[in-house]
Design a protein around this motif. Structure first.
Motif, PDB file in Angstrom:
ATOM      1  N   GLN A 191       0.844  -1.206   0.000  1.00 52.00           N
ATOM      2  CA  GLN A 191       0.000   0.000   0.000  1.00 52.00           C
ATOM      3  C   GLN A 191       0.880   1.258   0.000  1.00 52.00           C
ATOM      4  OE1 GLN A 191      -3.456   0.489  -0.251  1.00 52.00           O
ATOM      5  NE2 GLN A 191      -2.573   2.530  -0.574  1.00 52.00           N
ATOM      6  N   MET A 192       1.977   1.211   0.734  1.00 49.41           N
ATOM      7  CA  MET A 192       2.892   2.369   0.742  1.00 49.41           C
ATOM      8  C   MET A 192       3.459   2.620  -0.652  1.00 49.41           C
ATOM      9  SD  MET A 192       4.659   1.585   4.450  1.00 49.41           S
ATOM     10  CE  MET A 192       6.198   2.263   4.006  1.00 49.41           C
ATOM     11  N   GLN A 193       3.865   1.539  -1.319  1.00 48.10           N
ATOM     12  CA  GLN A 193       4.405   1.665  -2.692  1.00 48.10           C
ATOM     13  C   GLN A 193       3.353   2.277  -3.618  1.00 48.10           C
ATOM     14  OE1 GLN A 193       7.376   0.135  -4.025  1.00 48.10           O
ATOM     15  NE2 GLN A 193       8.102  -1.071  -2.288  1.00 48.10           N
ATOM     16  N   THR A 194       2.117   1.809  -3.485  1.00 48.76           N
ATOM     17  CA  THR A 194       1.037   2.309  -4.342  1.00 48.76           C
ATOM     18  C   THR A 194       0.831   3.802  -4.102  1.00 48.76           C
ATOM     19  OG1 THR A 194      -0.007   0.159  -4.223  1.00 48.76           O
ATOM     20  CG2 THR A 194      -1.399   1.969  -4.951  1.00 48.76           C
ATOM     21  N   THR A 195       0.788   4.203  -2.849  1.00 50.22           N
ATOM     22  CA  THR A 195       0.587   5.629  -2.537  1.00 50.22           C
ATOM     23  C   THR A 195       1.701   6.465  -3.161  1.00 50.22           C
ATOM     24  OG1 THR A 195      -0.361   4.948  -0.426  1.00 50.22           O
ATOM     25  CG2 THR A 195       0.216   7.274  -0.644  1.00 50.22           C
ATOM     26  N   LEU A 196       2.934   5.978  -3.077  1.00 44.82           N
ATOM     27  CA  LEU A 196       4.065   6.733  -3.644  1.00 44.82           C
ATOM     28  C   LEU A 196       3.940   6.816  -5.166  1.00 44.82           C
ATOM     29  CD1 LEU A 196       6.845   5.136  -1.405  1.00 44.82           C
ATOM     30  CD2 LEU A 196       6.225   7.561  -1.435  1.00 44.82           C
ATOM     31  N   SER A 213      11.000   6.557  -8.151  1.00 51.87           N
ATOM     32  CA  SER A 213      12.321   6.077  -7.777  1.00 51.87           C
ATOM     33  C   SER A 213      12.357   5.784  -6.274  1.00 51.87           C
ATOM     34  CB  SER A 213      13.345   7.135  -8.170  1.00 51.87           C
ATOM     35  OG  SER A 213      14.621   6.718  -7.803  1.00 51.87           O
ATOM     36  N   ILE A 214      11.851   4.600  -5.926  1.00 51.76           N
ATOM     37  CA  ILE A 214      11.738   4.234  -4.507  1.00 51.76           C
ATOM     38  C   ILE A 214      12.881   3.283  -4.156  1.00 51.76           C
ATOM     39  CG2 ILE A 214      10.245   3.142  -2.782  1.00 51.76           C
ATOM     40  CD1 ILE A 214       7.883   3.685  -4.790  1.00 51.76           C
ATOM     41  N   ASP A 215      13.739   3.683  -3.225  1.00 50.77           N
ATOM     42  CA  ASP A 215      14.790   2.750  -2.790  1.00 50.77           C
ATOM     43  C   ASP A 215      14.171   1.653  -1.931  1.00 50.77           C
ATOM     44  OD1 ASP A 215      16.742   4.056  -4.173  1.00 50.77           O
ATOM     45  OD2 ASP A 215      17.742   4.933  -2.425  1.00 50.77           O
ATOM     46  N   TYR A 216      13.352   2.049  -0.970  1.00 54.85           N
ATOM     47  CA  TYR A 216      12.589   1.050  -0.211  1.00 54.85           C
ATOM     48  C   TYR A 216      11.373   1.709   0.414  1.00 54.85           C
ATOM     49  CZ  TYR A 216      15.455   3.055   3.569  1.00 54.85           C
ATOM     50  OH  TYR A 216      16.076   3.918   4.416  1.00 54.85           O
ATOM     51  N   ALA A 217      10.348   0.879   0.598  1.00 49.79           N
ATOM     52  CA  ALA A 217       9.168   1.245   1.396  1.00 49.79           C
ATOM     53  C   ALA A 217       8.873  -0.030   2.162  1.00 49.79           C
ATOM     54  CB  ALA A 217       8.006   1.660   0.506  1.00 49.79           C
ATOM     55  N   ALA A 218       9.320  -0.089   3.394  1.00 45.28           N
ATOM     56  CA  ALA A 218       9.399  -1.368   4.099  1.00 45.28           C
ATOM     57  C   ALA A 218       8.754  -1.284   5.471  1.00 45.28           C
ATOM     58  CB  ALA A 218      10.869  -1.768   4.248  1.00 45.28           C
ATOM     59  N   VAL A 219       8.276  -2.429   5.934  1.00 39.30           N
ATOM     60  CA  VAL A 219       7.779  -2.555   7.314  1.00 39.30           C
ATOM     61  C   VAL A 219       8.631  -3.631   7.975  1.00 39.30           C
ATOM     62  CG1 VAL A 219       5.806  -3.181   8.761  1.00 39.30           C
ATOM     63  CG2 VAL A 219       5.452  -1.846   6.677  1.00 39.30           C
ATOM     64  N   VAL A 220       9.393  -3.245   8.982  1.00 36.39           N
ATOM     65  CA  VAL A 220      10.370  -4.158   9.585  1.00 36.39           C
ATOM     66  C   VAL A 220      10.294  -4.068  11.110  1.00 36.39           C
ATOM     67  CG1 VAL A 220      11.961  -4.020   7.601  1.00 36.39           C
ATOM     68  CG2 VAL A 220      12.202  -2.393   9.505  1.00 36.39           C
ATOM     69  N   ASP A 221      10.977  -4.990  11.772  1.00 29.02           N
ATOM     70  CA  ASP A 221      11.004  -4.970  13.239  1.00 29.02           C
ATOM     71  C   ASP A 221      11.633  -3.660  13.732  1.00 29.02           C
ATOM     72  OD1 ASP A 221      10.916  -6.905  15.794  1.00 29.02           O
ATOM     73  OD2 ASP A 221      12.683  -5.619  15.898  1.00 29.02           O
ATOM     74  N   ALA A 222      10.974  -3.029  14.706  1.00 26.59           N
ATOM     75  CA  ALA A 222      11.413  -1.689  15.129  1.00 26.59           C
ATOM     76  C   ALA A 222      12.761  -1.688  15.851  1.00 26.59           C
ATOM     77  CB  ALA A 222      10.352  -1.065  16.031  1.00 26.59           C
ATOM     78  N   ASP A 223      13.137  -2.826  16.453  1.00 26.00           N
ATOM     79  CA  ASP A 223      14.402  -2.869  17.203  1.00 26.00           C
ATOM     80  C   ASP A 223      15.563  -3.377  16.359  1.00 26.00           C
ATOM     81  OD1 ASP A 223      13.248  -1.974  19.589  1.00 26.00           O
ATOM     82  OD2 ASP A 223      12.484  -3.999  20.001  1.00 26.00           O
ATOM     83  N   THR A 224      15.274  -4.393  15.519  1.00 26.01           N
ATOM     84  CA  THR A 224      16.367  -5.055  14.793  1.00 26.01           C
ATOM     85  C   THR A 224      16.403  -4.678  13.320  1.00 26.01           C
ATOM     86  OG1 THR A 224      14.949  -6.920  14.201  1.00 26.01           O
ATOM     87  CG2 THR A 224      16.147  -7.064  16.322  1.00 26.01           C
ATOM     88  N   LEU A 225      15.336  -4.110  12.804  1.00 25.35           N
ATOM     89  CA  LEU A 225      15.157  -3.796  11.379  1.00 25.35           C
ATOM     90  C   LEU A 225      15.107  -5.062  10.521  1.00 25.35           C
ATOM     91  CD1 LEU A 225      17.441  -0.631  10.920  1.00 25.35           C
ATOM     92  CD2 LEU A 225      15.038  -0.747  11.616  1.00 25.35           C
ATOM     93  N   CYS A 277       5.932  -4.201  17.886  1.00 20.24           N
ATOM     94  CA  CYS A 277       6.282  -2.873  17.399  1.00 20.24           C
ATOM     95  C   CYS A 277       7.113  -2.974  16.126  1.00 20.24           C
ATOM     96  CB  CYS A 277       7.037  -2.106  18.482  1.00 20.24           C
ATOM     97  SG  CYS A 277       7.255  -0.381  18.048  1.00 20.24           S
ATOM     98  N   ALA A 278       6.582  -2.392  15.065  1.00 14.77           N
ATOM     99  CA  ALA A 278       7.297  -2.362  13.788  1.00 14.77           C
ATOM    100  C   ALA A 278       7.562  -0.902  13.424  1.00 14.77           C
ATOM    101  CB  ALA A 278       6.456  -3.022  12.710  1.00 14.77           C
ATOM    102  N   VAL A 279       8.340  -0.716  12.381  1.00 18.88           N
ATOM    103  CA  VAL A 279       8.546   0.634  11.866  1.00 18.88           C
ATOM    104  C   VAL A 279       8.401   0.587  10.347  1.00 18.88           C
ATOM    105  CG1 VAL A 279      11.073   0.365  11.840  1.00 18.88           C
ATOM    106  CG2 VAL A 279      10.077   2.654  11.853  1.00 18.88           C
ATOM    107  N   ALA A 280       7.697   1.572   9.817  1.00 14.59           N
ATOM    108  CA  ALA A 280       7.580   1.719   8.365  1.00 14.59           C
ATOM    109  C   ALA A 280       8.598   2.759   7.940  1.00 14.59           C
ATOM    110  CB  ALA A 280       6.172   2.169   7.997  1.00 14.59           C
ATOM    111  N   LEU A 281       9.413   2.391   6.964  1.00 15.03           N
ATOM    112  CA  LEU A 281      10.488   3.308   6.522  1.00 15.03           C
ATOM    113  C   LEU A 281      10.420   3.491   5.010  1.00 15.03           C
ATOM    114  CD1 LEU A 281      12.644   1.110   8.613  1.00 15.03           C
ATOM    115  CD2 LEU A 281      13.133   3.518   8.894  1.00 15.03           C
TER     116      LEU A 281
END
Ligand code: AMP
Length: 297
Positions: free
Chosen positions: A238-243, A250-262, A271-275
């Motif tokens: 969904q993030m990729q689509t919005t972009l 030119s998207i290097d990444y649009a990712a959802v990963v673990d907030a502590d370890t990535l 807890c995750a982080v979207a980057l």
């Protein structure tokens, strides 16, 4: 606490160019029982940087800001030579913000002739920015360690805007047993949501408009999570689509990963982080949002 009441004119901070003088000021303050905070920056200051100064001033007796465009964190094709340098305006902002010291060294003071020692990283430095900007965090960690030597503060203030960088710094401090507290402060945004960045000045009016899709993509991720979505891949899609819908190709990444370890995750369990890292025109922008389902439950 130092600092003047609001009706007194701001006192100019002392600007210091040498490690020896800077270290002396910090050590003298600490001997007098004062807590010292440091805010590392590359200058071209905006309200995001100044929020870090405010956080330091709220918790420390003395605040130093560093202004240093660090050559070793730029890749050969990146914008080191044209990175905005606005020292006069920066000093005025730091004076108004109540900073006590500004450490603004020349490159040779930080990287003396023949200096070859660098910090070697692993773990959280490897994915994402680590893949797209090889050597970047090696340069960041090395200069942060050097700045901590020059400004041996009790606490250092960083922004969540550079989420992975804040994790790299936290890990370095833990791994190398550095006696400094790391404080990470929230992202400061323009009124339309764009994360403040020194690089935003590179954007044309049209690019500035398209750049908004980066924070919109992160908002879309947060909305999905609030609605119960836990599948990381679907959120990232969904993030990729919005972009893409707003013309950011030119998207290097649009990712959802673990907030502590990535580390990559399939489902958000706690807890995750979207980057996001994407190029808008020639300008590479990054932004992120924490997706914490513990607070959503
Ligand atoms: P820089 O000058 O870009 O190296 O940034 C210096 C510090 O300011 C870093 O810790 C950044 O994470 C932080 N920073 C940059 N932009 C923002 C922002 N929009 N909000 C909060 N902190 C920021």
């Amino acid at each position: 606490m130092t600092g003047s009441p609001a009706d007194e004119p701001a006192r100019s901070p002392e600007v210091i160019a040498t490690v020896r003088a800077m270290r002396g000021r910090v050590q003298a303050a600490q001997r007098a029982g004062r807590r010292v905070g440091v805010v590392p920056t590359m200058g071209a200051l905006h309200d995001g940087h100044l929020s870090l100064v405010a956080a330091s001033r709220a918790a420390c007796d003395v605040t130093a800001a560093t202004v240093f465009v660090n050559p070793t964190q730029f890749g050969p094709k990146e914008d080191f030579s044209r990175y905005p340098r606005t020292m006069e305006a920066d000093l005025a902002k730091l004076a108004a913000a109540g900073v006590d010291y500004v450490f603004a060294p020349e490159v040779a003071e930080i990287y003396p002739d023949g200096a070859t020692t660098m910090v070697e990283l692993g773990g959280v430095a490897e994915p994402l920015e680590g893949q797209f900007r090889p050597g970047h965090f090696r340069g960041v960690a090395t200069v942060v360690l050097k700045l901590f030597q020059a400004v041996p503060a009790d606490a250092a203030y960083f922004g969540q805007k550079d989420y992975q960088q804040s994790l790299v710094v936290r890990h370095m401090v833990a791994d190398l047993l550095l006696p400094i507290e790391i404080v990470v402060c929230p992202i400061v945004r323009e009124s339309d949501g764009l994360a403040m960045s020194s690089r935003n000045i590179y954007l044309s009016a049209d690019e500035r408009q398209r750049a908004l899709s980066i924070c919109r993509a992160l908002e879309a991720a947060q909305v999905l999570v609030a609605g119960g979505e836990r599948n990381a891949e679907r959120i990232a899609a969904q993030m990729q689509t919005t972009l893409r819908d707003s013309g950011v190709e030119s998207i290097d990444y649009a990712a959802v990963v673990d907030a502590d370890t990535l580390a990559p995750i399939q489902r958000i369990e706690s807890c995750a982080v979207a980057l996001v890292a994407a190029r808008v025109g020639a300008t590479r922008l990054i932004d992120n949002a924490i997706l914490d389902i513990r607070s959503a439950r």
